[in-house]
Write an enzyme that holds these catalytic residues in place. Structure first.
Site, mmCIF file in Angstrom:
data_model
loop_
_atom_site.group_PDB
_atom_site.id
_atom_site.type_symbol
_atom_site.label_atom_id
_atom_site.label_comp_id
_atom_site.label_asym_id
_atom_site.label_seq_id
_atom_site.Cartn_x
_atom_site.Cartn_y
_atom_site.Cartn_z
ATOM 1 N N ALA A 23 11.460 -12.902 -8.403
ATOM 2 C CA ALA A 23 12.595 -11.959 -8.309
ATOM 3 C C ALA A 23 12.402 -11.091 -7.058
ATOM 4 O O ALA A 23 12.429 -9.862 -7.126
ATOM 5 C CB ALA A 23 12.713 -11.109 -9.578
ATOM 6 N N LEU A 24 12.196 -11.767 -5.935
ATOM 7 C CA LEU A 24 11.792 -11.061 -4.718
ATOM 8 C C LEU A 24 12.893 -10.138 -4.199
ATOM 9 O O LEU A 24 14.065 -10.486 -4.213
ATOM 10 C CB LEU A 24 11.423 -12.082 -3.632
ATOM 11 C CG LEU A 24 10.296 -13.068 -3.997
ATOM 12 C CD1 LEU A 24 9.969 -13.952 -2.802
ATOM 13 C CD2 LEU A 24 9.051 -12.354 -4.492
ATOM 14 N N HIS A 70 9.060 -6.812 -1.648
ATOM 15 C CA HIS A 70 8.182 -7.975 -1.440
ATOM 16 C C HIS A 70 8.241 -8.411 0.022
ATOM 17 O O HIS A 70 7.229 -8.799 0.599
ATOM 18 C CB HIS A 70 8.609 -9.146 -2.324
ATOM 19 C CG HIS A 70 8.521 -8.865 -3.794
ATOM 20 N ND1 HIS A 70 9.622 -8.639 -4.578
ATOM 21 C CD2 HIS A 70 7.449 -8.780 -4.619
ATOM 22 C CE1 HIS A 70 9.254 -8.422 -5.815
ATOM 23 N NE2 HIS A 70 7.931 -8.501 -5.876
ATOM 24 N N GLN A 86 -2.129 -0.065 -10.165
ATOM 25 C CA GLN A 86 -2.491 -1.480 -9.995
ATOM 26 C C GLN A 86 -3.301 -1.667 -8.708
ATOM 27 O O GLN A 86 -4.346 -2.319 -8.697
ATOM 28 C CB GLN A 86 -1.204 -2.316 -9.955
ATOM 29 C CG GLN A 86 -1.401 -3.737 -9.455
ATOM 30 C CD GLN A 86 -0.148 -4.584 -9.603
ATOM 31 O OE1 GLN A 86 0.176 -4.985 -10.715
ATOM 32 N NE2 GLN A 86 0.526 -4.881 -8.511
ATOM 33 N N LEU A 99 12.466 0.571 -4.467
ATOM 34 C CA LEU A 99 12.867 -0.772 -4.904
ATOM 35 C C LEU A 99 11.950 -1.243 -6.028
ATOM 36 O O LEU A 99 10.749 -1.028 -5.989
ATOM 37 C CB LEU A 99 12.786 -1.760 -3.740
ATOM 38 C CG LEU A 99 13.730 -1.535 -2.565
ATOM 39 C CD1 LEU A 99 13.819 -2.791 -1.709
ATOM 40 C CD2 LEU A 99 15.123 -1.152 -3.026
ATOM 41 N N SER A 100 12.556 -1.882 -7.017
ATOM 42 C CA SER A 100 11.803 -2.394 -8.151
ATOM 43 C C SER A 100 12.605 -3.514 -8.788
ATOM 44 O O SER A 100 13.844 -3.463 -8.790
ATOM 45 C CB SER A 100 11.610 -1.263 -9.175
ATOM 46 O OG SER A 100 11.307 -1.798 -10.441
HETATM 47 O O1 PAF Z 1 2.785 -6.524 -9.018
HETATM 48 C C1 PAF Z 1 3.022 -7.645 -9.504
HETATM 49 O O2 PAF Z 1 4.044 -8.257 -9.241
HETATM 50 C C2 PAF Z 1 2.024 -8.281 -10.463
HETATM 51 O O3 PAF Z 1 1.404 -7.327 -11.243
HETATM 52 C C3 PAF Z 1 0.968 -9.158 -9.746
HETATM 53 C C4 PAF Z 1 0.093 -8.343 -8.821
HETATM 54 C C5 PAF Z 1 1.680 -10.251 -8.958
HETATM 55 C C6 PAF Z 1 0.063 -9.826 -10.786
HETATM 56 O O4 PAF Z 1 0.785 -10.616 -11.672
#
Ligand code: PAF
Length: 273
Positions: free
Chosen positions: A29-30, A34, A150, A181-182
């Site tokens: 879902a870029l 991303h 994360q 953005l999310s």
């Molecule tokens: O941030 C994300 O999209 C996910 O947590 C990751 C780092 C790809 C791990 O599944």
């Protein structure tokens, strides 16, 4: 651009590349967030790998793994336009088996903020990222600052497990009105999207308070709460870059983090001061 699903095929292919490898792990879902990771990877590396894998182990029971947006065709096109060299697109059974070794997130840093409401979530994130690092063996891996916890835990894992990869934090991408953005933004109605702007505004307020020489965490939080009202606040935290609570903002070493519920969508954002 090559699309590879098989772990061994990818490993063999990457071994023949005598180039610096930049890696961008994603769940698909870029969006432009991303893309900015991919752009940074392209700037810093000769060869860029993007993985698209909706990782089941980071979803808790009751979280809708199956509703997670899946748009492989569009994502592949985006990667191709962005100049990605390889898209790694494994199936669940390529990554996981029925009896798994897993990584546990640390007891303190892994169980505050997101980890407090989603216990076990970061175990899943660290487990899959470690697996992906072992498959891709990248020189550099790119993660957004938006998912600050994360990013922090992955950096900690790299350090503590002596992994041979350099983590590059990438700035959050925002809409022109400030919304970070999310992938979750697609769940917001028009009205909710407007309400969601309170989150970035509250963070902006924290940085404005610094300009007025107000560093006290409590005071900053009070002002932020006023801006966020009436949203249901999951947390507002003011932490140093080691994710420890601090009583007053240390310029150059502080992250202010917010989680709030907008409609039924939980949104995260933060600002690095
Ligand atoms: O941030 C994300 O999209 C996910 O947590 C990751 C780092 C790809 C791990 O599944």
């Amino acid at each position: 651009m090559k699309i590879i699903s098989d772990v061994n095929e990818l490993k063999t292919y990457l071994k023949t590349q005598k180039k610096t490898i930049g890696f961008v792990p994603t769940m698909g879902a870029l969006h432009d967030g991303h893309l900015s990771l991919i752009k940074e990877a392209k700037k810093g590396c000769e060869f860029v790998v993007v993985s698209i894998f909706v990782n089941p182990t980071q979803f808790l029971a009751g979280e809708d793994l199956d509703k997670y947006p899946s748009r492989n065709d569009a994502d592949i096109k985006i990667c191709s336009f962005a100049g990605v060299d390889v898209v790694f697109l494994p199936q669940r059974e390529d990554i996981y088996s029925s009896d798994e070794v897993s990584i546990k997130s640390p007891n303190v840093r892994g169980f505050v903020l997101e980890g407090a409401t989603r216990p076990g979530h970061f175990d899943g994130v660290l487990t899959v990222v470690n697996k992906l690092f072992n498959i891709v063996n990248p020189d550099y891996a790119y993660f957004g600052k938006k998912d600050a916890q994360q990013l922090n835990l992955i950096s900690l894992m790299v350090k503590q497990l002596f992994l041979d990869v350099i983590i590059i934090p990438v700035d959050t991408v925002r809409e022109s009105d400030g919304l970070a953005l999310s992938s979750r933004n697609i769940y917001l109605s028009k009205e909710e999207r407007l309400e969601a702007l309170k989150i970035s505004r509250s963070l902006h307020e924290a940085s404005k308070m610094l300009q007025k020489n107000i560093y006290n965490s409590k005071e900053v939080k009070i002002e932020m709460k006023k801006i966020l009202a009436p949203l249901e606040i999951g947390y507002i935290e003011i932490l140093n870059r080691d994710f420890e609570m601090i009583k007053s903002i240390e310029v150059g070493n502080t992250i202010v983090l917010v989680e709030a519920l907008v409609g039924s969508t939980r949104l995260l954002d933060n600002i690095w001061l």
